[in-house]
Design a protein around this motif. Structure first.
Motif, mmCIF file in Angstrom:
data_model
loop_
_atom_site.group_PDB
_atom_site.id
_atom_site.type_symbol
_atom_site.label_atom_id
_atom_site.label_comp_id
_atom_site.label_asym_id
_atom_site.label_seq_id
_atom_site.Cartn_x
_atom_site.Cartn_y
_atom_site.Cartn_z
ATOM 1 N N ILE A 139 0.825 -1.207 0.000
ATOM 2 C CA ILE A 139 0.000 0.000 0.000
ATOM 3 C C ILE A 139 0.859 1.258 0.000
ATOM 4 N N LEU A 140 2.107 1.129 0.405
ATOM 5 C CA LEU A 140 2.975 2.302 0.493
ATOM 6 C C LEU A 140 4.428 1.839 0.404
ATOM 7 N N ILE A 141 5.249 2.599 -0.321
ATOM 8 C CA ILE A 141 6.684 2.341 -0.396
ATOM 9 C C ILE A 141 7.412 3.646 -0.094
ATOM 10 N N LEU A 142 8.286 3.591 0.898
ATOM 11 C CA LEU A 142 9.090 4.740 1.294
ATOM 12 C C LEU A 142 10.527 4.524 0.822
ATOM 13 N N ALA A 143 11.213 5.613 0.509
ATOM 14 C CA ALA A 143 12.593 5.548 0.033
ATOM 15 C C ALA A 143 13.474 6.408 0.928
ATOM 16 N N GLY A 273 18.907 -0.649 -4.497
ATOM 17 C CA GLY A 273 17.640 0.040 -4.726
ATOM 18 C C GLY A 273 17.904 1.428 -5.277
ATOM 19 N N LEU A 274 17.025 1.892 -6.141
ATOM 20 C CA LEU A 274 17.170 3.204 -6.770
ATOM 21 C C LEU A 274 15.891 3.994 -6.610
ATOM 22 N N SER A 275 16.048 5.277 -6.356
ATOM 23 C CA SER A 275 14.920 6.199 -6.304
ATOM 24 C C SER A 275 15.344 7.484 -6.997
ATOM 25 N N SER A 276 14.679 7.757 -8.120
ATOM 26 C CA SER A 276 15.035 8.923 -8.946
ATOM 27 C C SER A 276 16.497 8.863 -9.372
ATOM 28 N N GLY A 277 16.984 7.665 -9.655
ATOM 29 C CA GLY A 277 18.354 7.506 -10.120
ATOM 30 C C GLY A 277 19.397 7.491 -9.030
ATOM 31 N N LYS A 278 19.021 7.639 -7.773
ATOM 32 C CA LYS A 278 19.966 7.665 -6.668
ATOM 33 C C LYS A 278 19.862 6.371 -5.872
ATOM 34 N N PRO A 279 20.984 5.871 -5.325
ATOM 35 C CA PRO A 279 20.911 4.679 -4.466
ATOM 36 C C PRO A 279 19.989 4.931 -3.283
ATOM 37 N N ALA A 280 19.122 3.990 -3.005
ATOM 38 C CA ALA A 280 18.112 4.193 -1.964
ATOM 39 C C ALA A 280 17.807 2.878 -1.280
ATOM 40 N N VAL A 281 17.349 2.990 -0.049
ATOM 41 C CA VAL A 281 16.814 1.861 0.706
ATOM 42 C C VAL A 281 15.296 2.002 0.708
ATOM 43 N N LEU A 282 14.593 0.939 0.337
ATOM 44 C CA LEU A 282 13.144 0.969 0.192
ATOM 45 C C LEU A 282 12.476 0.261 1.367
ATOM 46 N N ILE A 283 11.436 0.885 1.893
ATOM 47 C CA ILE A 283 10.616 0.285 2.954
ATOM 48 C C ILE A 283 9.254 -0.025 2.351
ATOM 49 N N ILE A 284 8.911 -1.308 2.267
ATOM 50 C CA ILE A 284 7.681 -1.765 1.621
ATOM 51 C C ILE A 284 6.675 -2.121 2.710
ATOM 52 N N ILE A 285 5.500 -1.491 2.661
ATOM 53 C CA ILE A 285 4.499 -1.611 3.721
ATOM 54 C C ILE A 285 3.267 -2.322 3.173
ATOM 55 N N PHE A 286 2.813 -3.350 3.897
ATOM 56 C CA PHE A 286 1.585 -4.072 3.590
ATOM 57 C C PHE A 286 0.578 -3.811 4.711
ATOM 58 N N ARG A 287 -0.690 -3.870 4.370
ATOM 59 C CA ARG A 287 -1.733 -3.655 5.371
ATOM 60 C C ARG A 287 -2.194 -4.980 5.959
ATOM 61 N N GLN A 288 -2.834 -4.876 7.125
ATOM 62 C CA GLN A 288 -3.439 -6.046 7.733
ATOM 63 C C GLN A 288 -4.685 -6.462 6.956
ATOM 64 N N PRO A 289 -5.045 -7.754 6.964
ATOM 65 C CA PRO A 289 -6.281 -8.175 6.302
ATOM 66 C C PRO A 289 -7.496 -7.486 6.910
ATOM 67 N N GLY A 290 -8.313 -6.880 6.056
ATOM 68 C CA GLY A 290 -9.522 -6.208 6.509
ATOM 69 C C GLY A 290 -9.317 -4.782 6.960
ATOM 70 N N ASN A 318 11.142 9.824 1.807
ATOM 71 C CA ASN A 318 10.091 10.260 0.889
ATOM 72 C C ASN A 318 9.194 9.088 0.513
ATOM 73 N N VAL A 319 7.978 9.436 0.108
ATOM 74 C CA VAL A 319 7.018 8.449 -0.396
ATOM 75 C C VAL A 319 7.203 8.328 -1.903
ATOM 76 N N VAL A 320 7.488 7.104 -2.369
ATOM 77 C CA VAL A 320 7.684 6.888 -3.805
ATOM 78 C C VAL A 320 6.506 6.150 -4.437
ATOM 79 N N LEU A 321 5.688 5.499 -3.639
ATOM 80 C CA LEU A 321 4.495 4.813 -4.176
ATOM 81 C C LEU A 321 3.390 4.876 -3.140
ATOM 82 N N ASP A 322 2.246 5.375 -3.563
ATOM 83 C CA ASP A 322 1.056 5.437 -2.715
ATOM 84 C C ASP A 322 -0.093 4.796 -3.480
ATOM 85 N N ARG A 323 -0.466 3.584 -3.054
ATOM 86 C CA ARG A 323 -1.499 2.846 -3.783
ATOM 87 C C ARG A 323 -2.882 3.453 -3.605
#
Length: 551
Positions: A139-143, A273-290, A318-323
């Motif tokens: 649901i959300l990916i932070l960089a 990991g890359l964000s806007s062409g720069k080396p980045a660490v990505l935090i991938i967030i999933f939601r709970q069921p329901g 920064n937020v790179v993906l907001d579903r």
């Protein structure tokens, strides 16, 4: 038998019943989770195992094969796929859709325990498993990016600080850190020097493990006092590892720095990991069921300022993906479509009834039926998604039918000179079972969708149940609230005053009625031809059904 009679006799109680239905639906609407699609839990389990340094062939034969042999004995597995690569193996188990995911997890754990004796003895840890929902996307990916700090330091910050705090946010299910690896010390050994000195790789590995083990140190004691030894024999930097003695040859120590290149690095150098062409660490967030996807993302965004203050100012978060951007747009669009459909239904009813009093009745019945459906959706654990909202939009045309049928029959007796209460009793008594049969037949249409199997059936089951629930609530409203409102708001035909627009429209309707009578007489006079046209139309429909492309 008059089903509506008790409600017509008790208008106050009926009004309270309608108000309770309205309040229950409105309250449930605020608690319904928002999602792009219905929450469907697919029974899929992923098993992971790691053996550092092992080739893909070794992982497949020594690790994957024993596990697959045990997994093959579990009942209800539809598909099993395994992927082996350098140092790791991943096995994905897909079960029958009617299989309970928790029971499947227990069977998988039992199979892992049974296969443990067949796995390599130097396996660092037991294989692990986790439940996977293929339909659940992040649901959300932070960089995390920085012009000063290195990628390993950013990864350590994300893994040890941010991931733990994000996992505590209400609605967040899982948090994964990618685009990097934990800080580590890498020793690249020179095989030529090792062979010349007669030192084996196992000797170096044993020396490294022994030197970096945090073991109990014991204590010093006398008859009166005891002192614990708190020395730390762990080493963390490359310059400390270079001085480590791995063997002795000819009375001289052989240090790790003599037989290899030791550097401060990361556990896995093949991840970036890359964000806007720069080396980045990505935090991938999933939601709970329901969980409500929109509310969960809003909570994470509210926590971002606090998270930024807990890490180094040199790191940009920064937020790179907001579903939820597409989810908000699609849900808002279909809610607007639902509102437009209700307004259009009311306008069409007014165009034909041409009185505000008569139009008021379906104008109340339609929103009341739709809002009441939210209460049933909440009790069934459904969500506000594209399919359920589409079902409500489609049901708008269905729910207004019941109200119009009851209203038209009562209006017919008003035109014959009856008082509104008498017309309501008689009209509702005659049309009650007709409305019941209409609603039952509409619900029966969706039984095949309810019985549909597979993933598509799971997704569309919520659509069919929501539509059926809306029809059922409409039936309740049409047999209780609609005849009561007719008895209170409608007026006898002689007491209604009409303007020029009503009289002009009445002439238009009379003209349409005359045309219909003429066409009906023609059809009745040519019954064989009408029957032949009907048969040909049915045959053409069957031909088109056979000929239409299917996929």
């Amino acid at each position: 038998m008059n089903i509506s009679a008790p409600f017509i006799k008790r208008p106050i109680g009926t009004s309270l019943l309608a108000a309770a239905l309205l309040m229950a639906g409105a309250l449930a609407f605020n608690f319904l989770p928002v999602a792009p699609l219905p929450q469907v839990e697919f029974p899929v389990i992923q098993v992971s195992a790691g053996l550092p340094g092992a080739s893909p062939e070794t992982m497949a034969s020594a690790v994957a094969t024993p596990l697959e042999r045990q997994f093959g004995r579990i009942a209800g597995i539809n598909q099993m796929t395994s992927t082996s690569q350098l140092g790791s193996t991943s096995i994905v188990l897909q079960f029958d859709l009617n299989r309970n995911i928790d029971a499947a997890g227990r069977d998988v754990q039992a199979a892992i325990n049974a296969a443990r004796s067949q796995l390599p003895a130097n396996l660092p840890g037991n294989p692990s498993y986790r439940k996977v929902n293929p339909a659940d996307a992040p649901i959300l990916i932070l960089a995390l990016t920085s012009d000063i700090l290195t990628l390993p330091k950013m990864y350590d910050t994300a893994d040890s600080i941010l991931a733990q705090k994000l996992a505590q946010v209400n609605g967040v299910g899982q948090v994964f850190v990618g685009g990097g690896a934990r800080p580590a010390v890498r020793a690249e050994l020179n095989p030529t020097l090792l062979n010349k000195l007669g030192v084996g790789l196992d000797t170096v590995r044993t020396a490294l493990g022994s030197a970096n083990a945090n073991r109990p140190k014991g204590e010093l004691a006398d008859p009166v006092n005891a002192w614990g030894i708190g020395a730390n024999d762990q080493i963390f930097r490359a310059d400390q590892y270079r001085k480590l003695i791995v063997a002795y040859k000819n009375g001289a120590p052989v240090r790790l720095g003599d037989v290899g290149d030791v550097q401060d690095s990361v556990e896995d150098i093949h991840v970036i990991g890359l964000s806007s062409g720069k080396p980045a660490v990505l935090i991938i967030i999933f939601r709970q069921p329901g969980a409500n996807i929109i509310q969960t993302v809003d909570r994470v965004r509210e926590a971002l300022p606090l998270l930024k203050s807990s890490i180094s100012p040199a790191i940009d978060l920064n937020v790179v993906l907001d579903r939820t951007v597409t989810v908000r747009a699609s849900v808002a669009d279909i809610e607007f479509t639902l509102l437009i459909s209700v307004v259009l239904v009311i306008l069409v009813v007014f165009a034909f009834l041409r009185t505000f009093r008569a139009t008021l009745i379906p104008s109340v019945a339609v929103p009341l039926s739709l809002i009441g459906t939210f209460g049933i959706m909440y009790l069934l654990g459904y969500s506000l998604d594209n399919l359920s909202l589409m079902a409500l939009a489609i049901s708008t045309g269905f729910v207004v039918d019941d109200a119009i049928v009851v209203l038209e029959n009562i209006t017919r007796y008003l035109e014959q000179g009856m008082r509104p209460v008498q017309a309501a009793f008689r009209g509702a008594r005659e049309i009650g079972f007709t409305v019941l049969s209409m609603s039952t037949s509409l619900v029966a249409v969706f039984i095949p969708i309810l019985m549909m199997g597979g993933i598509v059936g799971r997704l569309f089951r919520e659509f069919a149940v929501t539509l059926s629930a809306a029809i059922a609530v409409s039936l309740l409203v049409s047999l209780t609230t609609t005849p009561t409102m007719c008895a209170k708001f409608l007026r006898p035909l002689g007491e209604e005053k009409h303007g020029r627009i009503y009289r002009a429209s009445e002439r238009a309707f009379d003209h349409m009625l005359g045309m219909y009578r003429g066409s009906l007489r023609w059809v009745l006079r040519h019954q064989p031809l009408t029957l032949l046209i009907t048969i040909l139309t049915a045959a053409l429909s069957v031909y088109l059904y056979i000929d239409v492309p299917k996929g």
